[in-house]
Design a protein around this motif. Structure first.
Motif, short mmCIF file in Angstrom:
data_model
loop_
_atom_site.label_atom_id
_atom_site.label_comp_id
_atom_site.label_asym_id
_atom_site.label_seq_id
_atom_site.Cartn_x
_atom_site.Cartn_y
_atom_site.Cartn_z
N SER A 154 23.15 -41.59 32.43
CA SER A 154 22.25 -40.96 31.42
C SER A 154 22.98 -40.02 30.59
O SER A 154 22.53 -39.61 29.74
N GLY A 155 24.27 -39.89 30.88
CA GLY A 155 25.17 -39.05 29.86
C GLY A 155 25.76 -39.67 28.76
O GLY A 155 25.56 -40.89 28.70
N LEU A 156 26.42 -39.02 27.76
CA LEU A 156 27.09 -39.54 26.72
C LEU A 156 27.94 -40.92 26.88
O LEU A 156 27.91 -41.61 26.22
N CYS A 185 21.56 -42.09 37.63
CA CYS A 185 21.41 -40.75 37.04
C CYS A 185 20.99 -39.71 37.86
O CYS A 185 20.33 -39.75 39.02
N HIS A 186 20.85 -38.33 37.60
CA HIS A 186 20.62 -37.21 38.35
C HIS A 186 19.12 -36.81 37.77
O HIS A 186 18.38 -36.84 38.78
N SER A 187 18.71 -36.58 36.53
CA SER A 187 17.35 -36.04 36.24
C SER A 187 16.69 -37.01 35.14
O SER A 187 15.66 -37.17 34.91
N ARG A 188 17.82 -37.53 34.01
CA ARG A 188 17.13 -38.12 32.96
C ARG A 188 16.96 -39.55 33.23
O ARG A 188 17.55 -40.48 32.64
N ALA A 189 15.77 -39.81 33.96
CA ALA A 189 15.57 -41.25 34.63
C ALA A 189 14.71 -41.97 33.33
O ALA A 189 13.58 -41.86 33.23
N LYS A 190 15.43 -42.69 32.73
CA LYS A 190 14.69 -43.74 31.76
C LYS A 190 15.55 -44.95 31.27
O LYS A 190 16.47 -45.07 31.93
N ASN A 191 14.80 -46.11 30.80
CA ASN A 191 15.37 -47.25 30.51
C ASN A 191 15.97 -47.87 31.75
O ASN A 191 17.40 -48.20 31.81
#
Length: 317
Positions: free
Chosen positions: A14-16, A50-56
């Motif tokens: 989820s990171g850059l 991902c740790h927290s930004r769970a999407k896609n």
């Protein structure tokens, strides 16, 4: 000719950097537009963690829950693990070194160990901040000497990777920029400088530390090339430490002036700061990429000024 399928597990997806790795590996059109050698012969099936930004379709997981990690690896059965997750803000690591070590060292060690046991190619993303900046450019086997706890935590990750795995690559990268999430340009220490430019308020910006901003797309291409080379010529030749970096150098002051110029903003409110304290950050940690690029027949394709403008278009009106 049938395409060879490679399954890739990506932490920090989820990171850059992780988002860009996932996009490049799965996007055949992007691979055609910005190719690396032989990429047309491969198809990549990816699972992003991902740790927290769970999407896609990203899978949320605690990388320090080793039982959960083991179960997931058993379920997905990756051929490659790219470990891009990290605590990477210098100040955050200075304030909570032990907390940062849980991800930057302990989780790295477990992933590298299980990858070795299951013959999975393990790629650990590290940093130019393992060096003190006093004797650049640095070759992959030059002795590290980090100035801050972030660099030390990532060096610890390098050490444990080397100790528990015979089937790994460590890829050091410098400061990264790329396509940040809307209104979240703080993901990149480069992109975030646009805030100073947009405010048009008098500001002093460092004009001493030399940086080599590197686009996440070029890092993603490099990692893809590394994976392909590994499966084509074998682990005996594709192992150890690699360097991936952009080739253009700038100070933060120069980058702010470039941003102002890109958008026809007078830059007289931006002043060079020549009083920077280098006790926590290396003055010039340039990575020598000669051998790494030569082995992979690789070269960056993202020229800084046009690529930076493209990355900033979400944020400058």
């Amino acid at each position: 000719m049938s395409l060879k399928k490679i399954k890739v597990l990506i932490t920090g997806a989820s990171g850059l950097l992780g988002r860009q790795i996932l996009d490049y590996l799965e996007n055949k059109n992007l691979q055609l537009e910005k190719p690396v050698d032989n990429v047309e012969n491969y198809v990549f099936e990816c699972l992003g963690l991902c740790h927290s930004r769970a999407k896609n379709k990203l899978r949320p997981i605690d990388l320090n829950n080793f039982g959960q990690i083991d179960d997931l690896i058993q379920e997905f059965k990756p051929d490659v693990i790219i470990h891009a997750a990290a605590v990477r803000k210098v100040e955050s690591v200075e304030n909570d070194f032990e907390g940062a070590l849980k991800l930057n060292k302990d989780a790295t060690e477990h992933l590298a160990k299980i990858a070795d046991q299951q013959k999975i190619f393990f790629i650990y993303i590290s940093t130019d901040y393992v060096f003190d900046g006093k004797n650049a450019p640095y070759k992959p086997n030059d002795k590290p000497n980090p100035l801050n706890k972030y660099g030390l935590s990532k060096l610890n990750g390098e050490v444990v990777t080397s100790e528990v795995s015979n089937n790994h690559c460590i890829v050091r990268v410098p400061v990264l920029y790329g396509f940040t999430e809307p209104n979240n340009y703080g993901e990149s220490a480069i992109n975030v400088l646009i805030e100073n430019v947009k405010k048009k308020a008098p500001i002093k910006v460092d004009h001493q530390q030399t940086r080599y901003p590197t686009h996440c797309l070029d890092v993603s291409r490099f990692l893809t090339s590394l994976i392909i080379k590994y499966f084509e010529i074998g682990s005996n030749q594709v192992k150890g430490i690699f360097h991936c970096s952009g080739l253009e150098s700038f100070t933060k002051y120069e980058i702010c002036c470039i941003m102002a110029d890109l958008y026809d903003i007078k830059n007289d409110f931006i002043q060079p700061d020549l009083t920077t304290d280098f006790s926590l950050r290396p003055k010039n940690a340039q990575l020598d990429v000669t051998d790494s690029f030569s082995l992979l027949n690789f070269k960056p394709v993202m020229n800084f000024k046009p690529a930076l403008k493209e990355c900033l278009e979400n944020f400058v009106q």
